[in-house]
Design an enzyme around this catalytic site. Structure first.
Site, short mmCIF file in Angstrom:
data_model
loop_
_atom_site.label_atom_id
_atom_site.label_comp_id
_atom_site.label_asym_id
_atom_site.label_seq_id
_atom_site.Cartn_x
_atom_site.Cartn_y
_atom_site.Cartn_z
N GLU A 74 0.85 -1.20 0.00
CA GLU A 74 0.00 0.00 0.00
C GLU A 74 0.88 1.24 0.00
O GLU A 74 1.88 1.31 0.70
CB GLU A 74 -0.89 0.02 1.25
CG GLU A 74 -1.78 1.26 1.30
CD GLU A 74 -2.67 1.31 2.52
OE1 GLU A 74 -3.56 0.47 2.64
OE2 GLU A 74 -2.43 2.20 3.37
N TYR A 80 -11.36 -5.54 10.58
CA TYR A 80 -10.68 -5.09 11.80
C TYR A 80 -10.49 -6.22 12.81
O TYR A 80 -11.41 -6.51 13.58
CB TYR A 80 -11.49 -3.93 12.41
CG TYR A 80 -11.66 -2.81 11.43
CD1 TYR A 80 -10.76 -1.77 11.37
CD2 TYR A 80 -12.69 -2.86 10.47
CE1 TYR A 80 -10.87 -0.77 10.42
CE2 TYR A 80 -12.81 -1.87 9.50
CZ TYR A 80 -11.90 -0.82 9.48
OH TYR A 80 -12.01 0.15 8.53
N GLN A 138 5.30 7.64 15.34
CA GLN A 138 4.37 6.97 14.41
C GLN A 138 3.53 5.92 15.15
O GLN A 138 2.32 5.90 15.03
CB GLN A 138 5.21 6.32 13.30
CG GLN A 138 4.42 5.60 12.24
CD GLN A 138 5.32 4.65 11.43
OE1 GLN A 138 6.48 4.45 11.75
NE2 GLN A 138 4.77 4.08 10.41
P1 FAD Z 1 -17.80 0.36 7.53
O1 FAD Z 1 -17.68 -0.98 6.94
O2 FAD Z 1 -18.96 1.19 7.13
O3 FAD Z 1 -17.75 0.17 9.11
C1 FAD Z 1 -17.64 1.28 10.02
C2 FAD Z 1 -18.35 0.93 11.33
O4 FAD Z 1 -19.76 0.83 11.09
C3 FAD Z 1 -17.95 -0.40 11.94
O5 FAD Z 1 -18.04 -0.27 13.33
C4 FAD Z 1 -19.00 -1.37 11.40
O6 FAD Z 1 -19.16 -2.50 12.25
C5 FAD Z 1 -20.23 -0.48 11.37
N1 FAD Z 1 -21.16 -0.81 10.28
C6 FAD Z 1 -20.86 -1.31 9.05
N2 FAD Z 1 -21.97 -1.43 8.32
C7 FAD Z 1 -23.01 -0.99 9.07
C8 FAD Z 1 -24.40 -0.86 8.87
N3 FAD Z 1 -24.96 -1.21 7.70
N4 FAD Z 1 -25.17 -0.35 9.87
C9 FAD Z 1 -24.62 0.02 11.04
N5 FAD Z 1 -23.29 -0.10 11.32
C10 FAD Z 1 -22.50 -0.58 10.33
N6 FAD Z 1 -9.65 5.64 5.14
C11 FAD Z 1 -9.55 6.64 4.21
O7 FAD Z 1 -10.11 7.73 4.41
N7 FAD Z 1 -8.83 6.45 3.06
C12 FAD Z 1 -8.21 5.27 2.77
O8 FAD Z 1 -7.58 5.14 1.71
C13 FAD Z 1 -8.32 4.19 3.72
N8 FAD Z 1 -7.78 2.98 3.48
C14 FAD Z 1 -7.98 1.94 4.37
C15 FAD Z 1 -7.46 0.68 4.07
C16 FAD Z 1 -7.65 -0.39 4.94
C17 FAD Z 1 -7.11 -1.77 4.58
C18 FAD Z 1 -8.33 -0.18 6.18
C19 FAD Z 1 -8.49 -1.32 7.17
C20 FAD Z 1 -8.84 1.08 6.48
C21 FAD Z 1 -8.67 2.15 5.60
N9 FAD Z 1 -9.20 3.42 5.85
C22 FAD Z 1 -9.07 4.44 4.92
C23 FAD Z 1 -9.84 3.70 7.15
C24 FAD Z 1 -11.39 3.51 7.10
O9 FAD Z 1 -11.96 4.44 6.22
C25 FAD Z 1 -11.90 3.69 8.53
O10 FAD Z 1 -11.46 2.64 9.35
C26 FAD Z 1 -13.41 3.91 8.67
O11 FAD Z 1 -13.67 4.35 10.02
C27 FAD Z 1 -14.26 2.67 8.44
O12 FAD Z 1 -14.30 2.33 7.13
P2 FAD Z 1 -15.03 0.96 6.67
O13 FAD Z 1 -15.05 0.96 5.21
O14 FAD Z 1 -14.44 -0.20 7.37
O15 FAD Z 1 -16.51 1.26 7.27
#
Ligand code: FAD
Length: 285
Positions: free
Chosen positions: A16, A143, A210
């Site tokens: 990444e 996570y 970091q």
């Molecule tokens: P979701 O899957 O929407 O989950 C967020 C929370 O909501 C969780 O607690 C989940 O259990 C809950 N949830 C999920 N679906 C629902 C639903 N339908 N109803 C109610 N609750 C729900 N961030 C950036 O801004 N840019 C990046 O490029 C970036 N890259 C990343 C790469 C990786 C591999 C990872 C692990 C994270 C990255 N992130 C990035 C961080 C990420 O955007 C954050 O962790 C964010 O808070 C959650 O994103 P998600 O897509 O997992 O959210």
């Protein structure tokens, strides 16, 4: 190539990177890529700041160049928080036109002022939107130590299963420093019927500031073993970097022995560290 297909052949090793900051010349990323692509990773993913602004176009340009200049599969990250469906469609059209086949569909972090606008509340809605409108391979985040907003593991896994069912080809984990979290998570995911490959996200932590920032931001555990390393080498940056590399190599070696589907290395745009780690693990993955 679609990343989901690569897992059928081998243990995946991917990287990444993040685009240069807005005030920096974009070309600096190409000297980083010149070195990183020597590793011949299975794919390189490019992060994207939430909001879909200028940073989003940099993500797409770099992900497209990874394919065209380096003949390497790429993944464009796409956080949907604050995006309207119309804006998401513009970005996805651009991704398609640029020849990118893989999107990491994310929600993004909710801004501190909680002033969230846009048409998407969670990543599952973006995944459904992509699946219904675009022929793209979709990847999602997960996570091992539970997303900080979830009340418990069960709730987090239920949401993850729903996300996968919306059309995800593989998952990439948040970084973790204790492999036991990954094994427990993988077992829970399997029990919940999640059957797509799960890549372990590994971040070689090479400086103290970091690690402090990351542990706070991601709400991950700092294992006693790692704290001892930090305390011993905190005043010696070179020793700490070497210790961070050794720690990541240890993690990856054990994960490989436990049959991990893939390793996703958070390079922090540091080819030296990525090379050291790859050289040490290339024969075990
Ligand atoms: P979701 O899957 O929407 O989950 C967020 C929370 O909501 C969780 O607690 C989940 O259990 C809950 N949830 C999920 N679906 C629902 C639903 N339908 N109803 C109610 N609750 C729900 N961030 C950036 O801004 N840019 C990046 O490029 C970036 N890259 C990343 C790469 C990786 C591999 C990872 C692990 C994270 C990255 N992130 C990035 C961080 C990420 O955007 C954050 O962790 C964010 O808070 C959650 O994103 P998600 O897509 O997992 O959210």
């Amino acid at each position: 190539m679609r990343t989901a297909d690569i897992f059928r052949r081998k243990t995946v090793f991917s990287l990444e990177i993040f685009p240069p900051k807005r005030d920096m010349n974009e070309s600096v990323i190409y000297s980083t890529l010149d070195e990183l692509t020597d590793i011949h990773p299975d794919f390189i993913s490019v992060t994207c700041g939430a909001g879909g602004g200028k940073n989003g176009s940099r993500t797409i340009r770099i992900a497209s160049d990874i394919i065209n200049r380096y003949d390497t599969t790429s993944v464009a990250h796409l956080p949907c928080i604050g995006l309207t469906k119309e804006r998401a469609a513009q970005i996805l059209d651009c991704i398609k036109e640029s020849g990118i086949e893989n999107v990491l569909a994310l929600r993004g972090d909710i801004p501190d002022d909680n002033g969230v606008t846009g048409d998407f509340s969670h990543a599952d809605e973006l995944i459904t939107f992509i699946r219904e409108n675009y022929d793209l391979n979709i990847i999602a985040a997960c996570y091992p130590e539970v997303h900080p907003e979830s009340r418990n593991t069960v709730e987090d896994i239920i949401h993850l299963k729903n996300k996968v069912d919306c059309g995800v080809g593989h998952l990439i984990t948040q970084l973790f420093l204790d492999n036991r979290h990954f094994y427990d998570f993988r077992e829970n995911a399997q029990l919940a019927g999640i059957d797509v490959p799960i890549e372990a996200g590994i971040m070689p932590v090479t400086n103290k500031k970091q690690i402090e920032r990351i542990v706070k931001l991601c709400a991950i555990e700092l294992p006693a073993k790692y704290v001892r390393v930090l305390e011993r080498y905190e005043d010696d940056p070179v020793a700490l970097r070497d210790a961070g590399i050794a720690y990541a190599v240890d993690q990856i070696t054990e994960l490989a022995a436990e049959g991990v589907d893939g390793i996703h290395l958070y390079t922090m745009n540091d080819p030296h560290t990525a090379h050291k780690i790859y050289d040490a693990v290339k024969n075990v993955i």
